[in-house]
Enzyme design. Structure first.
Site, PDB file in Angstrom:
ATOM      1  N   TRP A  76       0.898  -1.155   0.000  1.00 11.51           N
ATOM      2  CA  TRP A  76       0.000   0.000   0.000  1.00 11.51           C
ATOM      3  C   TRP A  76       0.930   1.197   0.000  1.00 11.51           C
ATOM      4  O   TRP A  76       1.642   1.441   0.979  1.00 11.51           O
ATOM      5  CB  TRP A  76      -0.897  -0.020   1.226  1.00 11.51           C
ATOM      6  CG  TRP A  76      -1.955   1.041   1.197  1.00 11.51           C
ATOM      7  CD1 TRP A  76      -3.180   0.942   0.584  1.00 11.51           C
ATOM      8  CD2 TRP A  76      -1.905   2.334   1.798  1.00 11.51           C
ATOM      9  NE1 TRP A  76      -3.880   2.113   0.758  1.00 11.51           N
ATOM     10  CE2 TRP A  76      -3.129   2.994   1.494  1.00 11.51           C
ATOM     11  CE3 TRP A  76      -0.949   3.023   2.542  1.00 11.51           C
ATOM     12  CZ2 TRP A  76      -3.417   4.276   1.921  1.00 11.51           C
ATOM     13  CZ3 TRP A  76      -1.234   4.312   2.965  1.00 11.51           C
ATOM     14  CH2 TRP A  76      -2.470   4.919   2.658  1.00 11.51           C
ATOM     15  N   GLY A 103       5.488   0.230   6.910  1.00 12.04           N
ATOM     16  CA  GLY A 103       5.652   1.360   7.825  1.00 12.04           C
ATOM     17  C   GLY A 103       6.277   2.542   7.113  1.00 12.04           C
ATOM     18  O   GLY A 103       6.292   2.602   5.882  1.00 12.04           O
ATOM     19  N   GLU A 492     -16.910   3.463   0.439  1.00 19.35           N
ATOM     20  CA  GLU A 492     -15.648   2.745   0.294  1.00 19.35           C
ATOM     21  C   GLU A 492     -15.703   1.632  -0.735  1.00 19.35           C
ATOM     22  O   GLU A 492     -14.676   1.336  -1.347  1.00 19.35           O
ATOM     23  CB  GLU A 492     -15.091   2.265   1.640  1.00 19.35           C
ATOM     24  CG  GLU A 492     -15.846   1.186   2.353  1.00 19.35           C
ATOM     25  CD  GLU A 492     -15.149   0.781   3.666  1.00 19.35           C
ATOM     26  OE1 GLU A 492     -15.853   0.314   4.556  1.00 19.35           O
ATOM     27  OE2 GLU A 492     -13.917   0.920   3.799  1.00 19.35           O
ATOM     28  N   LYS A 610      -6.661  -2.804   4.469  1.00 15.72           N
ATOM     29  CA  LYS A 610      -7.449  -3.260   5.617  1.00 15.72           C
ATOM     30  C   LYS A 610      -6.960  -2.670   6.930  1.00 15.72           C
ATOM     31  O   LYS A 610      -7.740  -2.210   7.738  1.00 15.72           O
ATOM     32  CB  LYS A 610      -7.390  -4.788   5.677  1.00 15.72           C
ATOM     33  CG  LYS A 610      -8.184  -5.399   6.809  1.00 15.72           C
ATOM     34  CD  LYS A 610      -9.666  -5.267   6.578  1.00 15.72           C
ATOM     35  CE  LYS A 610     -10.482  -5.851   7.692  1.00 15.72           C
ATOM     36  NZ  LYS A 610     -11.871  -5.370   7.626  1.00 15.72           N
TER      37      LYS A 610
HETATM   38  O1  M6R Z   1      -8.802  -2.085  12.504  1.00 16.14           O
HETATM   39  P1  M6R Z   1      -9.574  -0.875  12.949  1.00 16.14           P
HETATM   40  O2  M6R Z   1     -10.909  -1.202  13.486  1.00 16.14           O
HETATM   41  O3  M6R Z   1      -8.783  -0.006  13.895  1.00 16.14           O
HETATM   42  O4  M6R Z   1      -9.789  -0.028  11.628  1.00 16.14           O
HETATM   43  C1  M6R Z   1     -10.414   1.215  11.643  1.00 16.14           C
HETATM   44  C2  M6R Z   1     -10.803   1.653  10.268  1.00 16.14           C
HETATM   45  O5  M6R Z   1      -9.669   1.772   9.447  1.00 16.14           O
HETATM   46  C3  M6R Z   1     -11.793   0.691   9.617  1.00 16.14           C
HETATM   47  O6  M6R Z   1     -12.941   0.533  10.383  1.00 16.14           O
HETATM   48  C4  M6R Z   1     -12.203   1.201   8.206  1.00 16.14           C
HETATM   49  O7  M6R Z   1     -12.925   2.377   8.328  1.00 16.14           O
HETATM   50  C5  M6R Z   1     -12.985   0.128   7.460  1.00 16.14           C
HETATM   51  N1  M6R Z   1     -12.471  -0.022   6.139  1.00 16.14           N
HETATM   52  C6  M6R Z   1     -14.433   0.461   7.316  1.00 16.14           C
HETATM   53  O8  M6R Z   1     -15.127  -0.501   6.623  1.00 16.14           O
END
Ligand code: M6R
Length: 615
Positions: A76, A103, A492, A610
């Site tokens: 990414w 990172g 998204e 993700k």
């Molecule tokens: O792994 P996390 O729950 O910390 O991730 C937070 C967001 O990046 C995550 O919920 C993102 O908004 C998703 N793609 C939503 O579907």
């Protein structure tokens, strides 16, 4: 954000690494590459911009020699656009060392300038390539790759997982981590590395959780862990409680759809084992004493994206059941507003992945201010629960679709459990009231299943909207975060303009957006809360009077809504605070089906990854 794989053992490293990358591709898909260590004195690298399929084509057209040690990366992009030269792995000038990285190396510009002043030729725009050159200098001076990694890590600022191989030391893979995920898979005569266990789950379910600032050396015989100074260090061994089938699509077209349909099971699993024989709620991963819970006078929830919306729902439940004020804050904003925190503030960090950099930095800030931090997390062994004072694990199983679905529902369950637990300890609810809500929660998997049984109606509706350019979502009370989540799902994966609003706020501006036939999805609260229900009806009438096409999600038997709904999706009858567990499901199905009809890659939407491990 970026997937990393490493292997040493008797198998074909190419096969193991490429299979691992396939399972980690959800973490980034701007480019993919592998490096193999064979007989020669150079590391063999194959890499290609775009999805893993492009790399697989390169490998099929130009096969490389079989090797038994290798590393791989799915990217990414941060530094430099997603093209072939910027794809990982990167090598030093002599192609003796190759490295992959997740990172950001913050001091890379200085390091690069120093290398270039010493006549090193760097061929990419990445921060990572500097590390390959630095490692190669170390091994060329006679150090082994482990010592080289320890020394180089001491030169780096920022967050990194690094995995490297050396052509002249073919049975060794060396990795390091700081603020970025990495787990070791322990096999028989073979060892694996992955950004998460999905990378190697088909080979072993025995894993090692690495600590912060550690270097790990893998050989066929075993694993050695040190800190950056070379001192021996400990890693925690654990057994992964899910298997390969959980990381496969199981007949569905998308992981997202599979995960939506897994929600009744995921919710049931997240509720399991939470009651004592006497009927009291117990959260055994909660390492806060009753006195500490009683002393909480404020709760601040921090999270990002979908997890933030789970936090907004939690606010309604916690304030209602516990009478404790709750603030909900985006983790990326939290530390910059200088929040007022002390030992009586409980900070709740919600994260499906347990690796979100913004949330991690926010909890570090909170702990530095002496606040206790409780994590709600779905990923065993991840950094956020490790750095928290207490944790409630959700039991969704691996969530692979980039759009969070079962992650969200199980976060809601954990939030309800936390709220009830605090109410029990603080005595703000009677035991029988808590028992009644727990029973209502235990009935939710069947209710969610009944919504899923009606999926075809929602799919039909979604397919009618392929030419739609904009969709609005309305909700009130606990339905407001659901409206926000419905809009996020559509943005998204369907790339549509979508916005969620608190229904009462419409007339303060957003109602100007309403035009003829604009679809407005309305989350209607149950009738038990008459005032809420009535107010929502008014909001719906207001948009409909201005030409909107209303798609209303309302509980079965709600006849008052019928005259104002162009389309009506029936929800099971459930209490208002628990309604998000059922009302979000049609919105997930709607987004999934509309994105499919539009021909998008639902599991790997553009520009996203993700787990977001950079700030
Ligand atoms: O792994 P996390 O729950 O910390 O991730 C937070 C967001 O990046 C995550 O919920 C993102 O908004 C998703 N793609 C939503 O579907």
């Amino acid at each position: 954000m970026c997937g990393i794989v490493g292997y040493v053992g008797p198998r074909s490293a190419q096969d193991v690494v490429v299979d691992g990358l396939r399972r980690l591709e959800y973490r980034g898909y701007d480019s993919a590459g592998i490096a193999l260590v064979g007989e020669g004195d150079e590391v063999v690298v194959a890499k290609k911009a775009g999805k893993l399929a492009n790399l697989e084509k390169v490998l099929a057209d130009e096969p490389v020699e079989v090797a038994h040690t290798g590393i791989g990366h799915t990217r990414w992009a941060t530094h430099g656009p997603p093209n072939d030269p910027n794809a990982h792995p990167h090598r030093g000038c002599a192609s003796r060392v190759a490295v992959v990285h997740n990172g950001i190396i913050e001091n890379f510009a200085d390091l690069r300038a120093r290398l270039e002043a010493d006549d090193h030729v760097l061929v990419s725009e990445t921060d990572t390539e500097t590390v390959a050159h630095l490692l190669e200098m170390q091994v060329a001076s006679g150090e082994d790759l482990t010592v080289a990694m320890q020394r180089v890590c001491q030169m780096l600022d920022g967050a990194f997982t690094l995995v490297a191989v050396d052509a002249e030391d073919p049975d060794r893979v060396v990795a390091a981590r700081r603020n970025s995920p990495l787990v070791v898979g322990v096999g028989e005569g073979e060892m694996f590395l992955g950004s998460d266990v999905a990378a190697f789950i088909e080979h072993t379910r025995e894993a090692l959780e690495l600590g912060q600032d550690q270097v790990v050396t893998l050989t066929r015989e075993g694993v050695e862990v040190t800190d950056f100074a070379g001192r021996p260090a400990e890693a925690t061994r654990y057994h992964v409680d899910w298997d390969l089938s959980a990381a496969e699509k199981d007949g569905h077209d998308w992981f997202m759809r599979k995960e939506i349909f897994e929600q009744p099971r995921a919710v049931a699993d997240s509720l399991l084992g939470r009651r004592t024989r006497e009927g009291l709620l117990q959260l055994d991963e909660m390492r806060l004493s009753d006195d500490e819970v009683r002393s909480i006078d404020k709760i601040i929830i921090i999270a990002a994206g979908t997890s933030f919306y789970a936090g907004l729902v939690a606010k309604y439940a916690i304030e209602h059941w516990c009478r404790v004020p709750v603030e909900v804050e985006l983790s990326s904003e939290f530390r910059y507003r200088d929040p007022i925190l002390d030992y009586s503030t409980l900070v709740v960090a919600i994260s499906q992945s347990g690796e979100t950099a913004d949330t991690l930095q926010a909890i570090r800030h909170a702990r530095a201010q002496r606040s206790k931090v409780l994590a709600i997390c779905n990923t065993n062994g991840s950094t956020i629960p490790r750095e928290s004072d207490a944790v409630i694990y959700t039991h969704a199983g691996p969530e692979i679709g980039v759009a969070s679905t079962k992650g969200f529902l199980t976060q809601l369950v954990a939030c309800y459990l936390l709220a009830l637990y605090v109410a029990q300890v603080k005595g703000t609810r009677f035991g029988d009231e808590i028992a009644e809500i727990l029973q209502q929660l235990e009935a939710m998997p069947d209710h969610i299943q009944s919504v899923l049984d009606g999926a075809e109606q929602v799919y039909d509706l979604a397919r009618q909207h392929v030419d739609t350019k904009s969709v609005l979502f309305l909700g009130r009370h606990a339905g407001y975060p659901v409206a926000l989540e419905g809009a996020l799902k559509l943005k998204e994966i369907a790339y549509l303009h979508a916005e969620g609003f608190a229904a009462g706020e419409l007339k303060h501006g957003p109602i100007a957006l309403i035009e003829q036939d604009l679809p407005v999805l309305c989350v209607v609260p149950p009738r038990g809360r008459d005032q809420l229900h009535e107010k929502m009806l008014s909001g719906i009438q207001e948009v409909r009077a201005r030409g909107a096409r209303t798609i209303c999600l309302a509980e079965a038997g709600d006849e008052r809504i019928r005259p104002y709904a162009d389309e009506l999706v029936a929800l099971p009858q459930v209490p208002v605070l628990l309604q998000p567990l059922v009302s979000v499901v049609p919105l997930q199905l709607f987004a999934c089906e509309l994105a499919t009809a539009l021909g998008h890659d639902v599991d790997q939407p553009r520009n996203l990854a993700k787990s977001v491990t950079v700030e």
